[in-house]
Design an enzyme around this catalytic site. Structure first.
Site, short mmCIF file in Angstrom:
data_model
loop_
_atom_site.label_atom_id
_atom_site.label_comp_id
_atom_site.label_asym_id
_atom_site.label_seq_id
_atom_site.Cartn_x
_atom_site.Cartn_y
_atom_site.Cartn_z
N SER A 31 0.79 -1.24 0.00
CA SER A 31 0.00 0.00 0.00
C SER A 31 0.82 1.29 0.00
CB SER A 31 -0.96 0.01 1.19
OG SER A 31 -2.00 -0.89 0.94
N LYS A 48 0.03 3.38 -2.89
CA LYS A 48 -1.19 4.19 -2.99
C LYS A 48 -0.91 5.68 -2.88
CE LYS A 48 -3.83 0.22 -1.38
NZ LYS A 48 -4.47 -0.49 -0.26
N TYR A 108 -4.61 -3.61 -9.64
CA TYR A 108 -4.40 -3.39 -8.20
C TYR A 108 -3.41 -4.40 -7.61
CZ TYR A 108 -5.35 -3.20 -3.20
OH TYR A 108 -5.20 -3.11 -1.84
N TYR A 151 -3.26 3.16 8.26
CA TYR A 151 -4.41 2.34 8.66
C TYR A 151 -5.19 3.01 9.79
CZ TYR A 151 -1.63 -0.81 5.84
OH TYR A 151 -0.88 -1.35 4.82
N VAL A 159 1.47 -3.48 3.97
CA VAL A 159 1.58 -4.73 4.72
C VAL A 159 2.82 -5.55 4.38
CG1 VAL A 159 -0.89 -4.95 5.23
CG2 VAL A 159 0.05 -6.02 3.16
N1 GLU Z 1 -2.43 -5.78 -1.43
C1 GLU Z 1 -2.86 -5.62 -0.07
C2 GLU Z 1 -4.34 -5.91 0.03
O1 GLU Z 1 -5.06 -5.63 -0.85
C3 GLU Z 1 -2.53 -4.23 0.33
C4 GLU Z 1 -2.72 -4.05 1.77
C5 GLU Z 1 -1.85 -2.99 2.34
O2 GLU Z 1 -0.64 -2.95 2.15
O3 GLU Z 1 -2.44 -2.14 3.03
O4 GLU Z 1 -4.83 -6.44 0.97
#
Ligand code: GLU
Length: 303
Positions: A63, A66, A188, A239, A257
């Site tokens: 993430s 993002k 994604y 988060y 993550v």
């Molecule tokens: N690819 C992970 C998911 O979709 C990303 C989660 C993350 O790093 O927050 O669950």
């Protein structure tokens, strides 16, 4: 200040905290990563790149990607993006389904999974290739042409991506997706599976510390857009522990993550840490510890 000695010190003191965390196991390929790794890198506005520990080892950026997606979409779409995604902390886990139904398919913010799916959907509509656009950007800004998708992680994530599929289908049912669900999900998972090192990410993020200016001096974002992305990183980037992260670290940050965290030191540079063992919220345990120590010792926080 001897920054190299400081990073070495912080790496030495923070790395042992990894023993208190756990690697993400809901994506089997990530569960196989050795948790006892730790890297920290600092890219400064005056062109220095310093690091300590495993700072040159590529890891799954997950993430952290993002933050870059948001920059690429905001640069093209401006404020109209906010008709499709909010900018408030969710107070819920990043892959939560329940809030999305109450809020009629409009994700709370661009950094929870539903919100990131909107970014990818939009970048697909704007460019025809969301992953390719992001990958080219990360290669150019990091100076590393070997920024690649880890196909094993991508396959593992796709095979276990039922929640993300549910989020995407629900948004499609609300009319908040422009492209086919399968295409958005494919971009994604491959985006999350890009691998970069702390050093790569620190360099690639420098525009966030430099009011939107890229490495070649051209402008990706207006000053105000760069400010807005930093604000969303501070409030939503780690988060449902963004409040605790602001309290301890005092910097805009985006975690993943895979155990990476990118933190912005406005007008100074980018600090990136990586250690795969996570706390209960999904943030790197030793990574947050290291960032906490860094801002405590330097005083380089936004507060
Ligand atoms: N690819 C992970 C998911 O979709 C990303 C989660 C993350 O790093 O927050 O669950």
């Amino acid at each position: 200040m001897d920054l190299q000695a400081l990073l070495d010190d912080i790496a030495h003191d923070s790395a042992p905290f990894a023993a208190q965390g756990r690697v993400a196991d809901y994506i089997p390929a990530l569960a196989a990563v050795d948790p006892a790794q730790f890297g920290i890198a600092l890219a400064t506005m005056d062109g220095q790149l310093l690091g300590s520990g495993d700072w040159r080892s590529p890891f799954s950026i997950q993430s952290v990607s993002k933050a870059f997606s948001l920059a690429l979409v905001l640069a093209r779409d401006g404020e109209s993006l906010w008709q499709r995604v909010g900018r408030e902390p969710s107070g819920n886990p990043f892959n939560s389904l329940v809030q999305l139904e109450y809020e009629k398919g409009i994700p709370r913010n661009p950094f929870i999974n539903a919100g990131a799916l909107i970014l990818i959907d939009r970048l697909l509509s704007l460019t025809g290739d969301s992953l390719g656009t992001l990958q080219a950007f990360l290669r150019a800004e990091s100076g590393n042409a070997a920024v690649e998708v880890d196909a094993e992680v991508a396959a593992s994530e796709a095979a276990h991506g039922h929640r993300n599929a549910a989020l995407a289908h629900f948004m499609a049912s609300c009319g908040n997706l422009e492209n086919p669900v399968e295409v958005v999900l494919d971009h994604y998972v491959r985006q999350c599976s890009l691998t970069m090192s702390c050093g790569d990410l620190a360099k690639a993020g420098l525009f966030l510390a430099n009011h939107g200016l890229l490495a070649d001096g051209s402008r990706l974002l207006t000053r105000s857009e760069a400010k807005r992305i930093n604000a969303i990183m501070l409030t939503c980037g780690t988060y449902d522990a963004a409040g605790d992260f602001a309290y301890r670290v005092g910097l805009p940050g985006k975690s993943g993550v895979g155990g990476g965290i990118l933190a912005v030191l406005p007008e100074r540079g980018i600090l990136c840490v990586w250690s795969p063992a996570l706390d209960a919220h999904g943030n790197s345990l030793a990574g947050v510890e290291a960032l906490d120590r860094f801002t405590t010792r330097t005083g380089w926080s936004v507060f």
